[in-house]
Design an enzyme around this catalytic site. Sequence first.
Site, PDB file in Angstrom:
ATOM      1  N   CYS A 267      14.330  46.631 -18.023  1.00 34.90           N
ATOM      2  CA  CYS A 267      14.836  46.422 -16.663  1.00 34.90           C
ATOM      3  C   CYS A 267      14.595  47.646 -15.789  1.00 34.90           C
ATOM      4  CB  CYS A 267      16.332  46.130 -16.684  1.00 34.90           C
ATOM      5  SG  CYS A 267      16.789  44.681 -17.608  1.00 34.90           S
TER       6      CYS A 267
ATOM      7  N   HIS B 205      17.384  36.813 -17.590  1.00 36.51           N
ATOM      8  CA  HIS B 205      16.019  37.150 -17.182  1.00 36.51           C
ATOM      9  C   HIS B 205      15.135  37.038 -18.427  1.00 36.51           C
ATOM     10  CE1 HIS B 205      17.179  39.899 -13.550  1.00 36.51           C
ATOM     11  NE2 HIS B 205      16.578  38.822 -13.085  1.00 36.51           N
TER      12      HIS B 205
END
Length: 278
Positions: free
Chosen positions: A271, A177
């Site tokens: 996150c 990511h």
Amino acid sequence: MQQVAVTSAPVERVAEHKTVLMCRPEHFTVSYRINPWMHPEDPTDTSLAVQQWDDLYRIYLDLGFDVELIDPLPGLPDMVYAANGGFTLDGIAYGARFQYDERAAEGPAYMDWFRSHGFQVVEPVSVNEGEGDFLLVGERILAGTGFRSDAASHDELRRIYGREVVTLKLIDPAFYHLDTAIAVLDATNIAYLPKAFDEPSLEIIRDLYPDAVTVNDEDAAVLGLNSFSDGRNVVIASRAVGFEASLRERGYNPIGVDLSELLLGGGGVKCCTLELRR
Ligand code: ARG
């Protein structure tokens, strides 16, 4: 003759008030493997995950952030990684559409939350994992692709927000990511891990952010870049000591937190944090 001072005064970093969304990891575990950090054969400790998450939650409250919460749902162990729940800007929430079936149900759950908390929701057409891959830096959106979010989702972003969207290609599966490979420090500054990007993307990054901080492999290996900054205070993995020193040098105030248990799912500070921009 006038003397020109050569030693510049340290930059005064200014904190911006932040509003974020978090999800308590009450159902956290590692029961499947969708990134190289995850080892379902190894045990996890849900209560330790909750405890560590709570430390992060408290740091945010101490920094004066508004922290909103979404109810964790049983059977969605990765829901704690709220950054993937969508992307919000100008009161519009662009919903997530997850790459893997295991997380698919999180998309609608987050969209329901956005709807009932003052956002106009745009349903996603393309696969995208929200702020995991989309990072706002000032007025510009940096958008990752390569592992999770489809490049077509970057066009959706352009259409929805009318902002500059810069596509960056990730190439290292451990940094799947964008928020594992780039940290946004403030409206003009970032930190990044060069080896996570392909050469054309690196050229773009160097061109846009010539003064960016780069981190070493040790800091990257504890997801040091997966951090959250208010422009002055930067909440980072406590084990990312090199990154911590670079931040201090540049006038930021790094605040370390240990999220080792959540690292077992392949996630860190950022996150667990979705910024809400109404
Ligand atoms: N286990 C999760 C996944 O692989 C971790 C997500 C981490 N989130 C993030 N924003 N990088 O999808």
